[in-house]
Write a protein that holds these residues in place. Structure first.
Motif, PDB file in Angstrom:
ATOM      1  N   THR A   1     -25.276  19.892  12.579  1.00 40.49           N
ATOM      2  CA  THR A   1     -23.934  20.120  13.101  1.00 40.49           C
ATOM      3  C   THR A   1     -24.040  20.971  14.360  1.00 40.49           C
ATOM      4  O   THR A   1     -25.060  21.599  14.624  1.00 40.49           O
ATOM      5  N   VAL A   2     -22.972  20.983  15.119  1.00 35.03           N
ATOM      6  CA  VAL A   2     -22.886  21.836  16.306  1.00 35.03           C
ATOM      7  C   VAL A   2     -21.925  22.964  15.971  1.00 35.03           C
ATOM      8  O   VAL A   2     -20.742  22.721  15.724  1.00 35.03           O
ATOM      9  N   ASP A   3     -22.468  24.179  15.911  1.00 34.07           N
ATOM     10  CA  ASP A   3     -21.600  25.316  15.605  1.00 34.07           C
ATOM     11  C   ASP A   3     -20.863  25.756  16.866  1.00 34.07           C
ATOM     12  O   ASP A   3     -21.094  25.231  17.955  1.00 34.07           O
ATOM     13  N   LYS A   4     -19.981  26.714  16.705  1.00 37.82           N
ATOM     14  CA  LYS A   4     -19.146  27.140  17.837  1.00 37.82           C
ATOM     15  C   LYS A   4     -19.979  27.660  19.004  1.00 37.82           C
ATOM     16  O   LYS A   4     -19.689  27.370  20.164  1.00 37.82           O
ATOM     17  N   LYS A   5     -21.042  28.396  18.710  1.00 35.96           N
ATOM     18  CA  LYS A   5     -21.902  28.927  19.776  1.00 35.96           C
ATOM     19  C   LYS A   5     -22.547  27.784  20.565  1.00 35.96           C
ATOM     20  O   LYS A   5     -22.590  27.812  21.790  1.00 35.96           O
ATOM     21  N   GLU A   6     -23.044  26.781  19.849  1.00 34.92           N
ATOM     22  CA  GLU A   6     -23.669  25.621  20.499  1.00 34.92           C
ATOM     23  C   GLU A   6     -22.629  24.798  21.270  1.00 34.92           C
ATOM     24  O   GLU A   6     -22.922  24.259  22.332  1.00 34.92           O
TER      25      GLU A   6
ATOM     26  N   LEU B   1     -21.868  21.523  24.198  1.00 37.55           N
ATOM     27  CA  LEU B   1     -21.232  20.217  24.022  1.00 37.55           C
ATOM     28  C   LEU B   1     -19.879  20.150  24.715  1.00 37.55           C
ATOM     29  O   LEU B   1     -19.532  19.121  25.304  1.00 37.55           O
ATOM     30  N   ALA B   2     -19.106  21.221  24.700  1.00 30.55           N
ATOM     31  CA  ALA B   2     -17.780  21.199  25.338  1.00 30.55           C
ATOM     32  C   ALA B   2     -17.891  20.905  26.828  1.00 30.55           C
ATOM     33  O   ALA B   2     -17.233  19.983  27.333  1.00 30.55           O
ATOM     34  N   ASP B   3     -18.712  21.664  27.544  1.00 30.48           N
ATOM     35  CA  ASP B   3     -18.846  21.443  28.989  1.00 30.48           C
ATOM     36  C   ASP B   3     -19.435  20.068  29.289  1.00 30.48           C
ATOM     37  O   ASP B   3     -19.071  19.429  30.280  1.00 30.48           O
ATOM     38  N   THR B   4     -20.324  19.603  28.430  1.00 34.47           N
ATOM     39  CA  THR B   4     -20.917  18.282  28.632  1.00 34.47           C
ATOM     40  C   THR B   4     -19.863  17.190  28.440  1.00 34.47           C
ATOM     41  O   THR B   4     -19.816  16.230  29.215  1.00 34.47           O
ATOM     42  N   LEU B   5     -19.030  17.317  27.417  1.00 31.78           N
ATOM     43  CA  LEU B   5     -17.969  16.332  27.212  1.00 31.78           C
ATOM     44  C   LEU B   5     -17.002  16.308  28.394  1.00 31.78           C
ATOM     45  O   LEU B   5     -16.622  15.242  28.881  1.00 31.78           O
ATOM     46  N   ILE B   6     -16.635  17.482  28.862  1.00 35.37           N
ATOM     47  CA  ILE B   6     -15.711  17.575  29.986  1.00 35.37           C
ATOM     48  C   ILE B   6     -16.292  16.879  31.218  1.00 35.37           C
ATOM     49  O   ILE B   6     -15.631  16.068  31.862  1.00 35.37           O
TER      50      ILE B   6
ATOM     51  N   GLY C   1     -13.183  22.594   8.161  1.00 32.85           N
ATOM     52  CA  GLY C   1     -13.154  24.051   8.234  1.00 32.85           C
ATOM     53  C   GLY C   1     -14.495  24.718   8.044  1.00 32.85           C
ATOM     54  O   GLY C   1     -14.573  25.900   7.715  1.00 32.85           O
ATOM     55  N   SER C   2     -15.574  23.994   8.318  1.00 30.55           N
ATOM     56  CA  SER C   2     -16.924  24.512   8.095  1.00 30.55           C
ATOM     57  C   SER C   2     -17.400  25.479   9.175  1.00 30.55           C
ATOM     58  O   SER C   2     -18.415  26.136   9.009  1.00 30.55           O
ATOM     59  N   GLY C   3     -16.682  25.532  10.290  1.00 26.65           N
ATOM     60  CA  GLY C   3     -17.136  26.363  11.403  1.00 26.65           C
ATOM     61  C   GLY C   3     -18.155  25.652  12.272  1.00 26.65           C
ATOM     62  O   GLY C   3     -18.774  26.264  13.139  1.00 26.65           O
ATOM     63  N   ALA C   4     -18.328  24.357  12.035  1.00 24.20           N
ATOM     64  CA  ALA C   4     -19.252  23.541  12.823  1.00 24.20           C
ATOM     65  C   ALA C   4     -18.702  22.123  12.880  1.00 24.20           C
ATOM     66  O   ALA C   4     -17.936  21.707  12.007  1.00 24.20           O
ATOM     67  N   LEU C   5     -19.077  21.390  13.912  1.00 24.41           N
ATOM     68  CA  LEU C   5     -18.655  19.999  14.057  1.00 24.41           C
ATOM     69  C   LEU C   5     -19.809  19.080  13.712  1.00 24.41           C
ATOM     70  O   LEU C   5     -20.918  19.258  14.228  1.00 24.41           O
TER      71      LEU C   5
END
Length: 122
Positions: free
Chosen positions: A98-103, A111-116, A51-55
């Motif tokens: 960490t990777v925050d939501k903006k990143e 990271l999301a588009d790259t993973l996809i 729940g940190s707001g980052a991965l």
């Protein structure tokens, strides 16, 4: 038992799911994993286990392993860890570890588009 160390997963065909989070007590596998293609925000929240707001890298590894059902392919999981470690700073733009939501959500470069795209999910 702390975070999964690379040594603890090697050579144990049944060890990955037990030792590396695919079925850990904090795992949310009982709930449906959000589809990263259609709801990146929900995927982020689902795997932001602390729940940190980052991965952190381990949360991303668990997310990819569970989303793409890789827990039985230990070689692929090891490769994922190595590649993610090598490219982490491409997504962790502020260098915070960490990777925050903006990143994560940055269109085309996050990271999301790259993973996809990388996982053949586009």
């Amino acid at each position: 038992m702390g975070r999964c160390q690379k040594k603890s997963c090697s050579g144990r065909p049944t060890g990955w799911s037990t030792m590396c989070g695919a079925s850990s007590p904090t795992s949310k596998t009982k709930k449906a994993i959000p589809d990263i293609r259609t709801d990146k925000n929900a995927w982020f929240a689902f795997f932001d286990e602390d729940g940190s707001g980052a991965l952190d890298q381990e949360e991303v590894v668990r997310g990819v392993v569970q989303t793409f059902k890789l827990s039985s392919d230990l070689d692929r999981v090891r490769m994922l860890r190595e590649i993610l470690g090598a490219v982490w700073l491409e997504f962790d733009h502020d260098g915070g570890g960490t990777v925050d939501k903006k990143e994560f959500l940055a269109p085309g470069i996050g990271l999301a588009d790259t993973l996809i795209a990388t996982m053949g999910y586009a």
